[in-house]
Motif scaffolding. Structure first.
Motif: not given
Length: 967
Positions: A302-303, A332, A329, A314, A299
């Motif tokens: 990933l961003p 994305s 995610d 990722a 968490r």
């Protein structure tokens, strides 16, 4: 001088009493607090003690509660908080804290020794002995502390067990009082003496971190004897609090502490995340020992990985997690790597979650932004019509944008679904822009089929655009509704154009009048003038055309064409000039045709014909123009050329009855009987089947039946070559009744048989009735007055000539030859002129197809000259009768008969005359009718009585039986 042991130990106990909880750190398992928790709660406990000394209830309780929250199972935090509650008079809350702690450390002797707290002690006054006893060393005088420090300065005492115990007590005293410098000095002294306990080592480490001396703390840590993972975490937390991210990253790069619990490891991951912007590998490289922290690591990482486009990292993070987790995610990442199908599947799974429909807007938008328009379309259509979605308006708009940009994405099934009208007018209003973007007019018409009054003006106008030329009436209605809701110039202009297209010229004219002239373009002025001319308002058309010129409109052929029509009513000469300007600018068949009409009205036949010829060259396929040219050729006396033009028009419009009949008459005039007869049959077919119930068919049906019978009669006549006639009269006395056998000859009875052959019109240069050869045999009752007309038969052979097409006048020449040796007969040559008129087809003696009967009349004039006998006979005969139909082709006819006969006799015998009246009753039978031929045969029999007003005969009254037949 040494102080006695009891005094020193008492001082040590007083020094240690208030800080006793801080000496309990060795009881880690019993107290339920880890070393890291101790480190975290330490500042709060110190602040709580300070507030307790100051009598600050709110701060003291808040700090101890915070410490309790950080170490909820620690007996130390429980005793601190309970004491604070008791101190400030909250006995019940203090007892509750102690009762809660017994669940975690039920065997702790400190809890067992405590009695239930009955009431708090009022410590509001410092002079109470009990309060002083409770506060203990907190009230120790500074002079006493100075004495203890002086004793420790003595080398022999400092190294003694008593001195070391006192130093341990002073460490806790300094820590309790917040005297960080004194505490550090005592701890350093203990360390130098090699008497530093593990707990004091931890306290020293925490104190160094508190003072911001991270390097010193790290050196102390490097010497060992500390809980390495906890101290790593503490150092990292201190560096993080200082804001020095570079130092934090430098410290953590070489650390992989094996944390004993999930919470500490989570704290370490959060600290790694703080450095991940500049050093992302620190976070991604760390290998968590707890599954929950593996999810936390993903968490956190990933961003950042997604932001820097690190798809590999990722993907690696996500591969370690369950497939149903972190769908946003994964969505994305799939978008970033161009896996649009997988991205759509992730989006569908997200939307399927509770309240997931709220994500449809952002997810579909992101698909579109990434270029996955097909997947965005599928996602949107799967949720269409977005029931319950608060953002449905945006979703409808997005679907419309997709439809406009890439209509090929929408399959036939998609379009069929989008065409189904939604349940409410607001939804249909949102639905229509999608169909509009797809240019699906059929769908728009289907959705707006209810014609709801709730639709706004722009949708009504759009509906009008869709109806267009396919449904001009409905298109006009739609524009009218749009104009009703938003009567601006654009909508009114659209209404005017559409109303004209729908041939609703009155509405079109009203609409054009509603548009201000200032808002009208030159094209609008031309259209408005055209409308005005259509509704026969040339003056209004001229005004708009004047405005057109004033606005600088081109005076091209269209302008001159409209100007000619506007000027024609009041000034035909000016209209002709306008048309000449039009054809000079642009030769157009319409202009020439109109010019030909004006020239024809002016009597300029040849100029009119020339204009039509030019028009025909420009539009050789124009059937109407060909017909007009045909009429012009007829007017100019060229029926052969007229026939060619009529044929052209007829080929284009074979079902036009007017052209068919015109060809019939032209070919008849040309003497082409076969072609004329063909067109007669076509004209009969175009009228359809006959309706015999003319009594109830109305005037239109009667007219049609009369036309049909006239055409059948013509068809029959065109096909006839031979004609045979026979008539016989039997009387009771001699009479001068007019007869075609021997004009002027009086018989009691007579009989005649005639055969007539029509010569070929192509040979004679006329029509079928122009020239005919005939032969006849006739006889009378003789001088003896016998009943039967068989005496003195004569043979007559001759020619009939009809010089006029429009009049039934026949000129004849006949050679008469006796067929017996009767002394009263001889050869002679007769010249004859005869005419017959009924003064209209309705009064003719032929069969009438309509009605129950009809009046008939015939006026017959006959002048005969016998060359050998030198005798001239003049006969005038008028007969009026009423035909009453009985059944089939039969009538009963009562009639009245007027006759005058004058004979100019030879050899001076003088002029003899006979004038008489007759009344009779006749039965007529017509027969032999077919689909295309009228009755070709007729048989009549009559009884007639006559009275002579003046006569050269002896008898004035006579009765006759008359029989006639034609076939």
């Amino acid at each position: 001088m040494k102080r006695p042991w009891p005094t020193r130990f008492a001082l040590a106990l007083f020094a240690m009493a208030p800080a006793w909880p801080l000496c309990a750190v060795a009881q880690e398992q019993a107290g339920g607090a880890t070393r890291y928790q101790q480190f975290m709660v330490y500042p709060h406990r110190q602040a709580g003690y300070a507030a307790l000394r100051a009598g600050d209830e709110r701060t003291a309780i808040a700090e101890f509660e915070r410490a309790r929250a950080l170490a909820p199972q620690s007996i130390d935090t429980a005793l601190d908080l309970a004491e604070a509650y008791r101190h400030f008079g909250h006995a019940a809350q203090a007892q509750k804290v102690l009762d809660d702690q017994r669940r975690y450390t039920p065997g702790d002797p400190r809890l067992l020794a405590l009695k239930p707290i009955a009431a708090a002690v009022d410590c509001s006054r410092d002079n109470r002995p009990v309060c002083r006893a409770q506060r203990g060393f907190a009230d120790l005088q500074s002079s006493e502390l100075a004495k203890a420090q002086a004793e420790l300065d003595a080398p022999d005492f400092a190294r003694s067990p008593e001195g070391l115990a006192l130093r341990h007590a002073l460490v806790q005293r300094a820590i309790y009082l917040g005297d960080d410098a004194r505490a550090e000095a005592q701890l350093a002294a203990l360390d130098a003496a090699g008497k530093l306990s593990a707990d004091e080592r931890t306290q020293w480490f925490n104190l160094l971190l508190k003072l911001g001396r991270v390097d010193a703390a790290r050196q102390l840590q490097a010497r060992g004897g500390l809980d390495a993972p906890a101290q790593d975490l503490a150092i990292a937390q201190t560096l993080s609090n200082s804001g020095d991210r570079k130092a934090l990253a430098s410290y953590m790069v070489s650390r992989q502490p094996p944390f004993a619990n999930e919470r500490d490891e989570a704290q370490w991951l959060n600290l790694l995340a703080a450095t991940a912007r500049d050093h992302p590998e620190l976070l991604t490289r760390y290998a968590p020992h707890y599954p929950a922290n593996a999810a936390l690591q993903a968490r956190l990482a990933l961003p950042l990985a997604m932001a820097r486009g690190d798809s590999a990292t990722a993907g690696h993070m996500l591969s370690r997690l369950p497939k149903e987790s972190f769908r946003e995610d994964r969505f994305s990442l799939d978008l970033q790597q161009g896996r649009y199908t997988e991205a759509r599947q992730q989006a569908e799974a997200l939307i399927a979650q509770p309240e997931g429909h709220r994500l449809l807007d952002p997810l579909s938008y992101r698909l579109m932004e990434a270029g996955a328009r097909g997947e965005a379309k599928q996602l949107l259509l799967a949720a269409y019509p977005f029931a319950g979605n608060s953002g449905s308006a945006a979703l409808f708009s997005r679907l419309a944008v997709l439809a406009g940009e890439q209509p090929a994405l929408f399959s036939a099934d998609d379009r069929t679904r989008l065409r189904r009208p939604l349940e409410s007018a607001p939804l249909r209003m949102a639905q229509i822009p999608i169909l509009s973007a797809l240019r699906d007019c059929d769908g728009i018409r289907q959705v707006m089929a209810d014609l709801s009054p709730d639709y706004p003006a722009d949708l009504w106008r759009q509906l009008g655009d869709c109806y267009g030329n396919d449904h001009p009436g409905l298109a006009e209605y739609a524009y009218a509704e749009a104009n009703k809701r938003k009567p601006d110039s654009d909508v009114t202009r659209a209404l005017a154009y559409q109303a004209y297209s729908a041939q609703d010229y009155a509405t079109a004219m009203q609409a054009w009048r509603s548009v201000p002239v200032a808002h009208m373009k030159t094209t609008d002025l031309i259209a408005a003038a055209t409308t005005a001319l259509t509704v026969d308002q040339p003056s209004v058309a001229r005004a708009w055309l004047d405005t057109y010129v004033a606005q600088g409109g081109r005076q091209d052929h269209t302008y001159w064409w409209l100007r000619a029509q506007a000027d024609e009513a009041h000034d035909p000469a000016l209209a002709r000039a306008d048309l000449e300007n039009a054809v000079a600018t642009h030769p157009d068949p319409r202009y020439y045709a109109r010019l030909a009409t004006l020239q024809s009205h002016a009597g300029e036949t040849q100029q009119s014909l020339a204009s039509l010829q030019r028009a025909s060259v420009l539009a050789p396929e124009d059937s109407k123009l060909a017909a007009s040219l045909g009429y012009a050729y007829l007017q100019a006396g060229a029926p052969d050329k007229a026939a060619v033009q009529f044929e052209r028009a007829h080929q284009a419009n074979p079902d036009d009855p007017a052209l068919t009949r015109q060809l019939l008459y032209v070919h008849q005039q040309l003497g082409d009987n076969a072609e004329a007869r063909t067109y007669a049959a076509q004209a009969i077919d175009q009228l359809g089947p006959s309706d015999n119930s003319t009594a109830t068919g109305g005037k239109a049906q009667e007219d049609e039946d009369e036309q049909r019978y006239t055409l059948r009669r013509l068809h029959e006549d065109l096909g006839r070559k031979w004609r045979f006639n026979a008539d016989m009269t039997l009387g009771d006395t001699v009479s001068s009744a007019a007869n075609t056998a021997a004009p002027g000859v009086s018989y009691r009875s007579y009989m005649q048989l005639e055969a007539q052959y029509r010569l070929d019109p192509h040979l004679t240069g006329g029509d079928i009735n122009t020239l005919a050869a005939y032969a006849r045999i006739f006889a009378g009752s003789g001088a003896s007055g016998a009943v039967w007309p068989v005496h003195a038969p004569m043979l007559g052979v001759g020619m009939h000539w009809k010089p006029l097409l429009s009049q039934n006048i026949v000129l004849s020449v006949e050679q008469q030859t006796p067929m017996s040796n009767n002394r009263n007969t001889r050869n002679d040559t007769m010249l004859r002129a005869a005419g017959s008129w009924s003064f209209g087809p309705k009064l003719s003696d032929d069969w009438h197809a309509t009605g129950t009967g009809w009046f008939s009349q015939n006026f017959y004039v006959d002048i005969a000259r016998y060359l050998r006998a030198k005798q001239t006979v003049f006969t005038a005969d008028y007969q009026l009768g009423w035909h009453r139909k009985i059944f089939g082709g039969q009538t009963v006819e009562p009639y009245v008969h007027l006759q005058y006969t004058g004979i100019d006799r030879s050899h001076g015998a003088g002029y003899a005359r006979d004038a008489r009246i007759g009344f009779g009753l006749q039965w007529n039978l017509w027969y032999g009718e077919t689909r295309y031929d009228a009755y070709p045969h007729r048989f009549s029999i009559a009884v007639e009585g006559q009275h002579a007003f003046t006569s050269y005969l002896h008898e004035n009254n006579a009765v006759f039986l008359i029989a006639r037949t034609q076939w």
